[in-house]
Design a protein around this motif. Structure first.
Motif, PDB file in Angstrom:
ATOM      1  N   LEU A  48       4.507  13.431 -38.888  1.00  0.00           N
ATOM      2  CA  LEU A  48       3.453  13.981 -38.033  1.00  0.00           C
ATOM      3  C   LEU A  48       2.100  14.032 -38.731  1.00  0.00           C
ATOM      4  O   LEU A  48       1.066  13.784 -38.114  1.00  0.00           O
ATOM      5  CB  LEU A  48       3.813  15.405 -37.600  1.00  0.00           C
ATOM      6  CG  LEU A  48       4.663  15.577 -36.364  1.00  0.00           C
ATOM      7  CD1 LEU A  48       5.025  17.045 -36.169  1.00  0.00           C
ATOM      8  CD2 LEU A  48       3.946  15.052 -35.136  1.00  0.00           C
ATOM      9  N   PHE A  49       2.120  14.370 -40.015  1.00  0.00           N
ATOM     10  CA  PHE A  49       0.860  14.635 -40.722  1.00  0.00           C
ATOM     11  C   PHE A  49       0.637  13.712 -41.917  1.00  0.00           C
ATOM     12  O   PHE A  49      -0.099  14.061 -42.829  1.00  0.00           O
ATOM     13  CB  PHE A  49       0.825  16.100 -41.161  1.00  0.00           C
ATOM     14  CG  PHE A  49       0.995  17.057 -40.015  1.00  0.00           C
ATOM     15  CD1 PHE A  49       0.043  17.133 -39.013  1.00  0.00           C
ATOM     16  CD2 PHE A  49       2.107  17.875 -39.925  1.00  0.00           C
ATOM     17  CE1 PHE A  49       0.185  18.013 -37.940  1.00  0.00           C
ATOM     18  CE2 PHE A  49       2.276  18.756 -38.866  1.00  0.00           C
ATOM     19  CZ  PHE A  49       1.307  18.825 -37.869  1.00  0.00           C
TER      20      PHE A  49
ATOM     21  N   MET B  76      -3.376  26.683 -46.875  1.00  0.00           N
ATOM     22  CA  MET B  76      -3.288  25.324 -46.382  1.00  0.00           C
ATOM     23  C   MET B  76      -4.661  24.651 -46.405  1.00  0.00           C
ATOM     24  O   MET B  76      -4.740  23.482 -46.698  1.00  0.00           O
ATOM     25  CB  MET B  76      -2.671  25.302 -44.996  1.00  0.00           C
ATOM     26  CG  MET B  76      -1.191  25.711 -45.020  1.00  0.00           C
ATOM     27  SD  MET B  76      -0.373  25.674 -43.437  1.00  0.00           S
ATOM     28  CE  MET B  76      -0.226  23.920 -43.180  1.00  0.00           C
ATOM     29  N   ARG B  77      -5.694  25.403 -46.096  1.00  0.00           N
ATOM     30  CA  ARG B  77      -7.044  24.813 -46.157  1.00  0.00           C
ATOM     31  C   ARG B  77      -7.385  24.397 -47.581  1.00  0.00           C
ATOM     32  O   ARG B  77      -8.032  23.382 -47.795  1.00  0.00           O
ATOM     33  CB  ARG B  77      -8.075  25.787 -45.620  1.00  0.00           C
ATOM     34  CG  ARG B  77      -8.060  25.924 -44.138  1.00  0.00           C
ATOM     35  CD  ARG B  77      -9.293  26.682 -43.655  1.00  0.00           C
ATOM     36  NE  ARG B  77      -9.165  27.130 -42.291  1.00  0.00           N
ATOM     37  CZ  ARG B  77      -9.367  26.351 -41.228  1.00  0.00           C
ATOM     38  NH1 ARG B  77      -9.689  25.103 -41.384  1.00  0.00           N
ATOM     39  NH2 ARG B  77      -9.239  26.846 -40.027  1.00  0.00           N
ATOM     40  N   LYS B  78      -6.973  25.202 -48.558  1.00  0.00           N
ATOM     41  CA  LYS B  78      -7.226  24.889 -49.959  1.00  0.00           C
ATOM     42  C   LYS B  78      -6.650  23.526 -50.331  1.00  0.00           C
ATOM     43  O   LYS B  78      -7.221  22.792 -51.132  1.00  0.00           O
ATOM     44  CB  LYS B  78      -6.622  25.989 -50.835  1.00  0.00           C
ATOM     45  CG  LYS B  78      -6.791  25.780 -52.306  1.00  0.00           C
ATOM     46  CD  LYS B  78      -6.145  26.931 -53.063  1.00  0.00           C
ATOM     47  CE  LYS B  78      -5.891  26.533 -54.493  1.00  0.00           C
ATOM     48  NZ  LYS B  78      -5.009  27.449 -55.170  1.00  0.00           N
ATOM     49  N   GLU B  79      -5.539  23.165 -49.729  1.00  0.00           N
ATOM     50  CA  GLU B  79      -4.882  21.880 -49.988  1.00  0.00           C
ATOM     51  C   GLU B  79      -5.279  20.815 -48.967  1.00  0.00           C
ATOM     52  O   GLU B  79      -4.643  19.769 -48.889  1.00  0.00           O
ATOM     53  CB  GLU B  79      -3.358  22.058 -49.959  1.00  0.00           C
ATOM     54  CG  GLU B  79      -2.824  22.953 -51.043  1.00  0.00           C
ATOM     55  CD  GLU B  79      -2.986  22.359 -52.431  1.00  0.00           C
ATOM     56  OE1 GLU B  79      -2.958  21.111 -52.573  1.00  0.00           O
ATOM     57  OE2 GLU B  79      -3.161  23.141 -53.381  1.00  0.00           O
ATOM     58  N   ASN B  80      -6.310  21.090 -48.172  1.00  0.00           N
ATOM     59  CA  ASN B  80      -6.721  20.189 -47.092  1.00  0.00           C
ATOM     60  C   ASN B  80      -5.546  19.860 -46.183  1.00  0.00           C
ATOM     61  O   ASN B  80      -5.375  18.722 -45.757  1.00  0.00           O
ATOM     62  CB  ASN B  80      -7.359  18.907 -47.649  1.00  0.00           C
ATOM     63  CG  ASN B  80      -8.659  19.192 -48.337  1.00  0.00           C
ATOM     64  OD1 ASN B  80      -9.453  20.001 -47.872  1.00  0.00           O
ATOM     65  ND2 ASN B  80      -8.870  18.554 -49.472  1.00  0.00           N
ATOM     66  N   ALA B  81      -4.731  20.870 -45.912  1.00  0.00           N
ATOM     67  CA  ALA B  81      -3.520  20.667 -45.119  1.00  0.00           C
ATOM     68  C   ALA B  81      -3.618  21.372 -43.769  1.00  0.00           C
ATOM     69  O   ALA B  81      -2.638  21.849 -43.233  1.00  0.00           O
ATOM     70  CB  ALA B  81      -2.303  21.174 -45.896  1.00  0.00           C
ATOM     71  N   PHE B  82      -4.818  21.452 -43.241  1.00  0.00           N
ATOM     72  CA  PHE B  82      -4.985  22.061 -41.930  1.00  0.00           C
ATOM     73  C   PHE B  82      -5.922  21.178 -41.128  1.00  0.00           C
ATOM     74  O   PHE B  82      -7.099  21.473 -40.961  1.00  0.00           O
ATOM     75  CB  PHE B  82      -5.555  23.481 -42.070  1.00  0.00           C
ATOM     76  CG  PHE B  82      -5.148  24.382 -40.946  1.00  0.00           C
ATOM     77  CD1 PHE B  82      -3.898  24.983 -40.956  1.00  0.00           C
ATOM     78  CD2 PHE B  82      -5.996  24.630 -39.879  1.00  0.00           C
ATOM     79  CE1 PHE B  82      -3.510  25.818 -39.923  1.00  0.00           C
ATOM     80  CE2 PHE B  82      -5.615  25.463 -38.846  1.00  0.00           C
ATOM     81  CZ  PHE B  82      -4.375  26.061 -38.874  1.00  0.00           C
ATOM     82  N   PRO B  83      -5.389  20.035 -40.651  1.00  0.00           N
ATOM     83  CA  PRO B  83      -6.246  19.074 -39.945  1.00  0.00           C
ATOM     84  C   PRO B  83      -6.850  19.666 -38.678  1.00  0.00           C
ATOM     85  O   PRO B  83      -6.265  20.529 -38.045  1.00  0.00           O
ATOM     86  CB  PRO B  83      -5.292  17.923 -39.607  1.00  0.00           C
ATOM     87  CG  PRO B  83      -3.924  18.439 -39.809  1.00  0.00           C
ATOM     88  CD  PRO B  83      -4.004  19.629 -40.692  1.00  0.00           C
TER      89      PRO B  83
ATOM     90  N   LEU C 146      -0.087  25.340 -36.997  1.00  0.00           N
ATOM     91  CA  LEU C 146      -0.484  23.932 -36.914  1.00  0.00           C
ATOM     92  C   LEU C 146       0.371  23.176 -35.901  1.00  0.00           C
ATOM     93  O   LEU C 146      -0.143  22.412 -35.077  1.00  0.00           O
ATOM     94  CB  LEU C 146      -0.384  23.284 -38.296  1.00  0.00           C
ATOM     95  CG  LEU C 146      -0.870  21.846 -38.422  1.00  0.00           C
ATOM     96  CD1 LEU C 146      -2.314  21.705 -37.978  1.00  0.00           C
ATOM     97  CD2 LEU C 146      -0.710  21.383 -39.859  1.00  0.00           C
ATOM     98  N   LEU C 147       1.679  23.401 -35.919  1.00  0.00           N
ATOM     99  CA  LEU C 147       2.573  22.731 -34.962  1.00  0.00           C
ATOM    100  C   LEU C 147       2.293  23.186 -33.527  1.00  0.00           C
ATOM    101  O   LEU C 147       2.291  22.360 -32.603  1.00  0.00           O
ATOM    102  CB  LEU C 147       4.030  22.986 -35.321  1.00  0.00           C
ATOM    103  CG  LEU C 147       4.546  22.215 -36.522  1.00  0.00           C
ATOM    104  CD1 LEU C 147       5.906  22.744 -36.968  1.00  0.00           C
ATOM    105  CD2 LEU C 147       4.632  20.721 -36.211  1.00  0.00           C
ATOM    106  N   LEU C 148       2.071  24.474 -33.336  1.00  0.00           N
ATOM    107  CA  LEU C 148       1.749  24.956 -31.987  1.00  0.00           C
ATOM    108  C   LEU C 148       0.431  24.359 -31.506  1.00  0.00           C
ATOM    109  O   LEU C 148       0.317  23.950 -30.337  1.00  0.00           O
ATOM    110  CB  LEU C 148       1.686  26.488 -31.960  1.00  0.00           C
ATOM    111  CG  LEU C 148       3.035  27.194 -32.043  1.00  0.00           C
ATOM    112  CD1 LEU C 148       2.853  28.686 -32.266  1.00  0.00           C
ATOM    113  CD2 LEU C 148       3.881  26.927 -30.798  1.00  0.00           C
ATOM    114  N   ARG C 149      -0.545  24.259 -32.380  1.00  0.00           N
ATOM    115  CA  ARG C 149      -1.814  23.620 -32.014  1.00  0.00           C
ATOM    116  C   ARG C 149      -1.578  22.162 -31.614  1.00  0.00           C
ATOM    117  O   ARG C 149      -2.160  21.671 -30.642  1.00  0.00           O
ATOM    118  CB  ARG C 149      -2.804  23.705 -33.165  1.00  0.00           C
ATOM    119  CG  ARG C 149      -3.310  25.125 -33.420  1.00  0.00           C
ATOM    120  CD  ARG C 149      -4.227  25.200 -34.611  1.00  0.00           C
ATOM    121  NE  ARG C 149      -5.465  24.488 -34.323  1.00  0.00           N
ATOM    122  CZ  ARG C 149      -6.297  24.060 -35.257  1.00  0.00           C
ATOM    123  NH1 ARG C 149      -6.051  24.284 -36.531  1.00  0.00           N
ATOM    124  NH2 ARG C 149      -7.392  23.424 -34.930  1.00  0.00           N
TER     125      ARG C 149
END
Length: 171
Positions: free
Chosen positions: A88-89, A1-8, A150-153
């Motif tokens: 959400l994102f 997810m970080r590789k795709e910048n998908a972990f805000p 990510l959702l739990l965060r």
């Protein structure tokens, strides 16, 4: 997810996470009583005492946790996930990538659960395994687990016990 910048980035204090976690029913006594506590309790199923070489278990537990937070029963899970996770994102995750990963993960899970995926015996070595098949399993699991985290965060940072969505028509 970080590789795709998908972990805000979501700021969380360790004590807030611990307090929220310990306050959830089902963690130490009783059973889950909210969608957030259900998702957290599904998340705990990812942690096992011994290594589990099982391409489906982690995916099933992670997707169950995501569904506990986002999916209303009686409607398409994939459609709801694309719509609600997209909402959400929207500003933080590429929506085309998100929709593809949701579809890929559910497709893999569905084919495994319904017996539509060709599979080898557990007793064979992985030395001649097809890279595409390994990537499908690995990417589906990692996406589902990462999205649940990510959702739990998100839930913890906003001090929520449930997520509620409403469809809005704009012209």
């Amino acid at each position: 997810m970080r590789k795709e910048n998908a972990f805000p980035e979501i700021d969380l204090e360790v004590n807030a996470v611990i307090n929220w976690t310990f306050a959830q029913n089902g963690m130490f006594d009783g059973y889950s009583d909210t969608s957030a506590s259900r998702a957290l309790n599904y998340f705990t199923r990812l942690f096992v005492g011994e290594f589990r070489n099982d391409e489906l278990s982690n995916l099933v537990w992670a997707l169950a946790g995501i569904e506990a937070l986002v999916v209303e029963s009686g409607r398409s899970s994939i459609g709801q996930l694309k719509e609600k996770l997209g909402a959400l994102f929207a500003e933080k995750i590429d929506l085309r990538w998100l929709a593809k990963m949701i579809a890929d993960s559910y497709n893999f899970r569905s084919r495994m659960i319904h017996g539509d995926r060709q599979i080898r015996s557990f007793f064979r070595s992985n030395e001649d395994e097809n890279k595409k098949r390994l990537d499908e399993e690995y990417n589906s699991q990692l996406f589902a687990i990462g999205m649940l985290v990510l959702l739990l965060r998100f839930i913890i940072s906003n001090k929520l016990s449930e997520l509620h969505f409403k469809t809005v028509l704009s012209s």
